[in-house]
Design a protein around this motif. Structure first.
Motif, PDB file in Angstrom:
ATOM      1  N   LEU A  85      19.045 -48.651 -12.473  1.00  0.00           N
ATOM      2  CA  LEU A  85      19.846 -47.855 -11.544  1.00  0.00           C
ATOM      3  C   LEU A  85      21.279 -48.348 -11.465  1.00  0.00           C
ATOM      4  O   LEU A  85      21.544 -49.503 -11.121  1.00  0.00           O
ATOM      5  N   ASP A  86      22.215 -47.477 -11.794  1.00  0.00           N
ATOM      6  CA  ASP A  86      23.646 -47.709 -11.608  1.00  0.00           C
ATOM      7  C   ASP A  86      24.086 -46.882 -10.410  1.00  0.00           C
ATOM      8  O   ASP A  86      23.975 -45.649 -10.412  1.00  0.00           O
ATOM      9  N   THR A  87      24.581 -47.537  -9.387  1.00  0.00           N
ATOM     10  CA  THR A  87      24.933 -46.835  -8.139  1.00  0.00           C
ATOM     11  C   THR A  87      26.375 -46.331  -8.139  1.00  0.00           C
ATOM     12  O   THR A  87      26.897 -45.947  -7.093  1.00  0.00           O
ATOM     13  N   THR A  88      27.034 -46.331  -9.296  1.00  0.00           N
ATOM     14  CA  THR A  88      28.410 -45.823  -9.368  1.00  0.00           C
ATOM     15  C   THR A  88      28.498 -44.397  -8.830  1.00  0.00           C
ATOM     16  O   THR A  88      27.723 -43.527  -9.221  1.00  0.00           O
ATOM     17  N   GLU A  89      29.429 -44.183  -7.923  1.00  0.00           N
ATOM     18  CA  GLU A  89      29.650 -42.845  -7.371  1.00  0.00           C
ATOM     19  C   GLU A  89      30.550 -42.057  -8.324  1.00  0.00           C
ATOM     20  O   GLU A  89      31.674 -42.474  -8.613  1.00  0.00           O
ATOM     21  N   VAL A  90      30.065 -40.943  -8.820  1.00  0.00           N
ATOM     22  CA  VAL A  90      30.825 -40.108  -9.745  1.00  0.00           C
ATOM     23  C   VAL A  90      31.099 -38.774  -9.056  1.00  0.00           C
ATOM     24  O   VAL A  90      30.170 -38.041  -8.692  1.00  0.00           O
ATOM     25  N   SER A  91      32.354 -38.440  -8.882  1.00  0.00           N
ATOM     26  CA  SER A  91      32.734 -37.217  -8.179  1.00  0.00           C
ATOM     27  C   SER A  91      32.749 -36.023  -9.125  1.00  0.00           C
ATOM     28  O   SER A  91      32.802 -36.173 -10.352  1.00  0.00           O
ATOM     29  N   SER A  92      32.751 -34.839  -8.551  1.00  0.00           N
ATOM     30  CA  SER A  92      32.865 -33.618  -9.352  1.00  0.00           C
ATOM     31  C   SER A  92      34.181 -33.596 -10.119  1.00  0.00           C
ATOM     32  O   SER A  92      34.242 -33.089 -11.248  1.00  0.00           O
ATOM     33  N   GLU A  93      35.231 -34.161  -9.523  1.00  0.00           N
ATOM     34  CA  GLU A  93      36.521 -34.210 -10.204  1.00  0.00           C
ATOM     35  C   GLU A  93      36.442 -35.098 -11.442  1.00  0.00           C
ATOM     36  O   GLU A  93      37.003 -34.767 -12.496  1.00  0.00           O
ATOM     37  N   MET A  94      35.740 -36.221 -11.353  1.00  0.00           N
ATOM     38  CA  MET A  94      35.571 -37.102 -12.507  1.00  0.00           C
ATOM     39  C   MET A  94      34.789 -36.400 -13.616  1.00  0.00           C
ATOM     40  O   MET A  94      35.117 -36.525 -14.802  1.00  0.00           O
ATOM     41  N   LEU A  95      33.762 -35.638 -13.237  1.00  0.00           N
ATOM     42  CA  LEU A  95      32.983 -34.889 -14.215  1.00  0.00           C
ATOM     43  C   LEU A  95      33.837 -33.802 -14.864  1.00  0.00           C
ATOM     44  O   LEU A  95      33.768 -33.581 -16.074  1.00  0.00           O
ATOM     45  N   MET A 113      13.789 -46.188  -9.263  1.00  0.00           N
ATOM     46  CA  MET A 113      14.785 -45.152  -9.494  1.00  0.00           C
ATOM     47  C   MET A 113      15.570 -45.501 -10.758  1.00  0.00           C
ATOM     48  O   MET A 113      15.757 -46.676 -11.076  1.00  0.00           O
ATOM     49  N   ALA A 114      15.991 -44.484 -11.476  1.00  0.00           N
ATOM     50  CA  ALA A 114      16.811 -44.677 -12.667  1.00  0.00           C
ATOM     51  C   ALA A 114      17.948 -43.675 -12.646  1.00  0.00           C
ATOM     52  O   ALA A 114      17.771 -42.518 -12.252  1.00  0.00           O
ATOM     53  N   SER A 115      19.141 -44.122 -13.053  1.00  0.00           N
ATOM     54  CA  SER A 115      20.303 -43.241 -13.111  1.00  0.00           C
ATOM     55  C   SER A 115      20.454 -42.678 -14.514  1.00  0.00           C
ATOM     56  O   SER A 115      19.852 -43.166 -15.477  1.00  0.00           O
ATOM     57  N   SER A 155      24.611 -40.116 -23.677  1.00  0.00           N
ATOM     58  CA  SER A 155      23.827 -40.198 -22.448  1.00  0.00           C
ATOM     59  C   SER A 155      23.459 -41.655 -22.215  1.00  0.00           C
ATOM     60  O   SER A 155      22.941 -42.320 -23.118  1.00  0.00           O
ATOM     61  N   ARG A 156      23.719 -42.147 -21.019  1.00  0.00           N
ATOM     62  CA  ARG A 156      23.464 -43.563 -20.700  1.00  0.00           C
ATOM     63  C   ARG A 156      22.952 -43.724 -19.279  1.00  0.00           C
ATOM     64  O   ARG A 156      23.189 -42.881 -18.413  1.00  0.00           O
ATOM     65  N   LEU A 157      22.296 -44.867 -19.037  1.00  0.00           N
ATOM     66  CA  LEU A 157      21.884 -45.205 -17.689  1.00  0.00           C
ATOM     67  C   LEU A 157      23.067 -45.688 -16.852  1.00  0.00           C
ATOM     68  O   LEU A 157      23.099 -45.480 -15.644  1.00  0.00           O
ATOM     69  N   TYR A 158      24.032 -46.345 -17.502  1.00  0.00           N
ATOM     70  CA  TYR A 158      25.171 -46.912 -16.784  1.00  0.00           C
ATOM     71  C   TYR A 158      26.439 -46.163 -17.157  1.00  0.00           C
ATOM     72  O   TYR A 158      26.755 -45.993 -18.340  1.00  0.00           O
ATOM     73  N   TYR A 159      27.160 -45.729 -16.146  1.00  0.00           N
ATOM     74  CA  TYR A 159      28.342 -44.896 -16.344  1.00  0.00           C
ATOM     75  C   TYR A 159      29.393 -45.583 -17.211  1.00  0.00           C
ATOM     76  O   TYR A 159      29.982 -44.958 -18.093  1.00  0.00           O
ATOM     77  N   ALA A 160      29.609 -46.870 -16.986  1.00  0.00           N
ATOM     78  CA  ALA A 160      30.652 -47.586 -17.720  1.00  0.00           C
ATOM     79  C   ALA A 160      30.341 -47.719 -19.210  1.00  0.00           C
ATOM     80  O   ALA A 160      31.234 -48.003 -20.013  1.00  0.00           O
ATOM     81  N   GLU A 161      29.080 -47.502 -19.592  1.00  0.00           N
ATOM     82  CA  GLU A 161      28.684 -47.640 -20.994  1.00  0.00           C
ATOM     83  C   GLU A 161      28.807 -46.335 -21.778  1.00  0.00           C
ATOM     84  O   GLU A 161      28.592 -46.325 -22.996  1.00  0.00           O
ATOM     85  N   LEU A 162      29.145 -45.246 -21.108  1.00  0.00           N
ATOM     86  CA  LEU A 162      29.300 -43.965 -21.795  1.00  0.00           C
ATOM     87  C   LEU A 162      30.448 -44.017 -22.808  1.00  0.00           C
ATOM     88  O   LEU A 162      31.485 -44.623 -22.559  1.00  0.00           O
TER      89      LEU A 162
END
Length: 448
Positions: free
Chosen positions: A118-128, A173-175, A199-206
């Motif tokens: 689980l990566d709890t990084t908050e990703v906003s719609s703007e970031m997407l 839980m898994a992100s 596709s990754r579990l951790y946002y920073a690894e994308l």
């Protein structure tokens, strides 16, 4: 975020549901909650086409009365007692199932590791939105790209909450984060399409969205002006890793215990026999830290372990859940997956282990052949092993990729293909099914 990760309330409701089922007459029961949270943004030609967001907690209760079993599902807010009583009433009139049961208490996970899923990084719609736009812009900037089929980015998490009447309680839980883009090159009837994604579990690894876009653009431009090639009956076909992963999925399907029990697998009588070329192995490991398909326990509360499903070419294991294992006279190996109200066996982090040579060396060794980048259709018979699919890719001449090829069909039998497979060393384990580039000799190619 913390309220979404904390599963204590859901575990409490699941335990209450089991207690009520036992009071209503069930001999045994388990309750599961499949939790899902997701958001995504899709763009095309520089504009947002859609924004989606969803969340759900789907409850399922499974009850056993003797050899009878019934399952019911509900969304949050349901009446616990009414659901439990309905499930028991259904079980009383259900036909007997000699294999349905909870996992043996001795096989339940007593403790399990933190797999860092689980990566709890908050990703906003703007970031997407910005990621989707960046991927598309980079793809459209590649010379020869003429249009976009769209790009997108997503973020979400999912997990499992499980409680059983014989004492198991657990949750995880898994992100999951993703970027993708699909673009077109050429004009009119000569248009070609291709894509790329990560596709990754951790946002920073994308992978960087612009890099994904550039790769998609370069792939599609190479496909412009494809040709057909003559029909041949002894062609060496090399599978790009993207299609190689799907092929390994066929192997997984053939060694799935449920297919074996139904007699719908062409490998059903091959346990302990050689099914792949000597030296090749297929592994499955649910306990890889940050693994894309890792899980601390399966859908029945059983901890799995790393298994060499096929070792040195010899078939060693089936994928097994408890009921499937009982039907085959075996023990579960912790591969049970909840699908709605049912439990069925499936792989976790599955891999065709790599060979020793590079993809370039493998292509060079082929001399003349066909490099497949995309497969079309579903011409695979898992009962007989017959394999026939439309394909596109590149012709190999003198050990080099030359012109693009389309509108051809490759065919053989999976039994023969497994025994003629030679892998390269370029495996990428960021996917739940991992496979390197590999070559298969002796296939039939139907062209012009």
């Amino acid at each position: 975020m913390s309220s979404e990760i904390d599963s204590s309330t859901l575990l409490s409701r699941a335990s209450q549901l089991i207690d009520l089922a036992r009071k209503a007459g069930a001999d045994a029961a388990d309750a599961v909650v499949v939790r899902s949270r997701s958001q995504s943004v899709s763009v095309r030609l520089g504009k947002v086409e859609g924004t989606e967001s969803s969340e759900s907690d789907d409850f399922s209760l499974r009850v056993f009365i003797g050899k009878r079993v019934a399952s019911v599902s509900a969304n949050p807010g349901f009446d616990l007692r009414a659901l439990a009583e309905r499930a028991v009433a259904m079980a009383k009139v259900s036909p007997e199932d000699p294999f349905a049961c909870l996992a043996d208490e001795a096989s339940l996970a007593k403790s399990y590791p933190d797999l860092q899923l689980l990566d709890t990084t908050e990703v906003s719609s703007e970031m997407l939105r910005e990621a989707g736009l960046a991927a598309e812009a980079a793809a459209l900037a590649v010379k020869g790209v003429t249009n976009s089929s769209g790009a997108g980015a997503s973020a979400g998490m999912g997990g499992l909450v499980l409680a059983t009447s014989h004492g198991f309680e657990g949750s995880y839980m898994a992100s999951r984060f993703g970027h993708s883009v699909s673009v077109i090159a050429g004009e009119g009837t000569g248009m070609e399409r291709d894509y790329d994604f990560d596709s990754r579990l951790y946002y920073a690894e994308l992978d960087d969205p612009a890099e994904i876009g550039r790769r998609a653009g370069e792939r599609v431009v190479k496909r412009i002006n494809p040709r057909q090639v003559p029909t041949g009956k002894d062609v060496t076909v090399i599978f790009d890793p993207r299609v190689a992963r799907g092929f390994v999925g066929h192997i997984a399907g053939a060694i799935n215990g449920a297919a074996v029990a139904r007699k719908s697998s062409f490998l059903r009588d091959r346990m302990g026999q050689q099914v792949l070329k000597s030296g090749l192995s297929i592994t499955d490991d649910p306990l890889i830290v940050r693994g894309p398909s890792s899980r601390p326990f399966d859908g029945e509360g059983v901890s799995g372990e790393r298994l060499v499903m096929i070792e040195d070419g010899v078939l060693k294991h089936w994928f097994l859940s408890t009921s499937t294992a009982r039907e085959l006279g075996l023990q579960t190996n912790g591969r049970g997956v909840r699908g709605g109200t049912a439990v069925s066996p499936s792989s976790t982090n599955l891999a065709l282990e790599p060979g020793d040579i590079t993809p370039e060396e493998l292509i060079l060794s082929v001399g003349n052949g066909f490099y497949v980048t995309e497969l079309i259709g579903h011409g695979v018979n898992m009962i007989t092993g017959e394999y026939s699919r439309g394909a596109t890719g590149f012709w190999i001449e003198n050990g080099e990729l030359t012109f693009p090829v389309s509108e051809v069909t490759i065919a053989s039998n999976l039994k023969d293909m497994f025994m003629r497979l030679t892998p390269a060393n370029d495996i990428d384990r960021k996917f739940g099914v991992a496979a390197p580039t590999f070559a298969i000799e002796g296939m039939t190619l139907a062209g012009r």
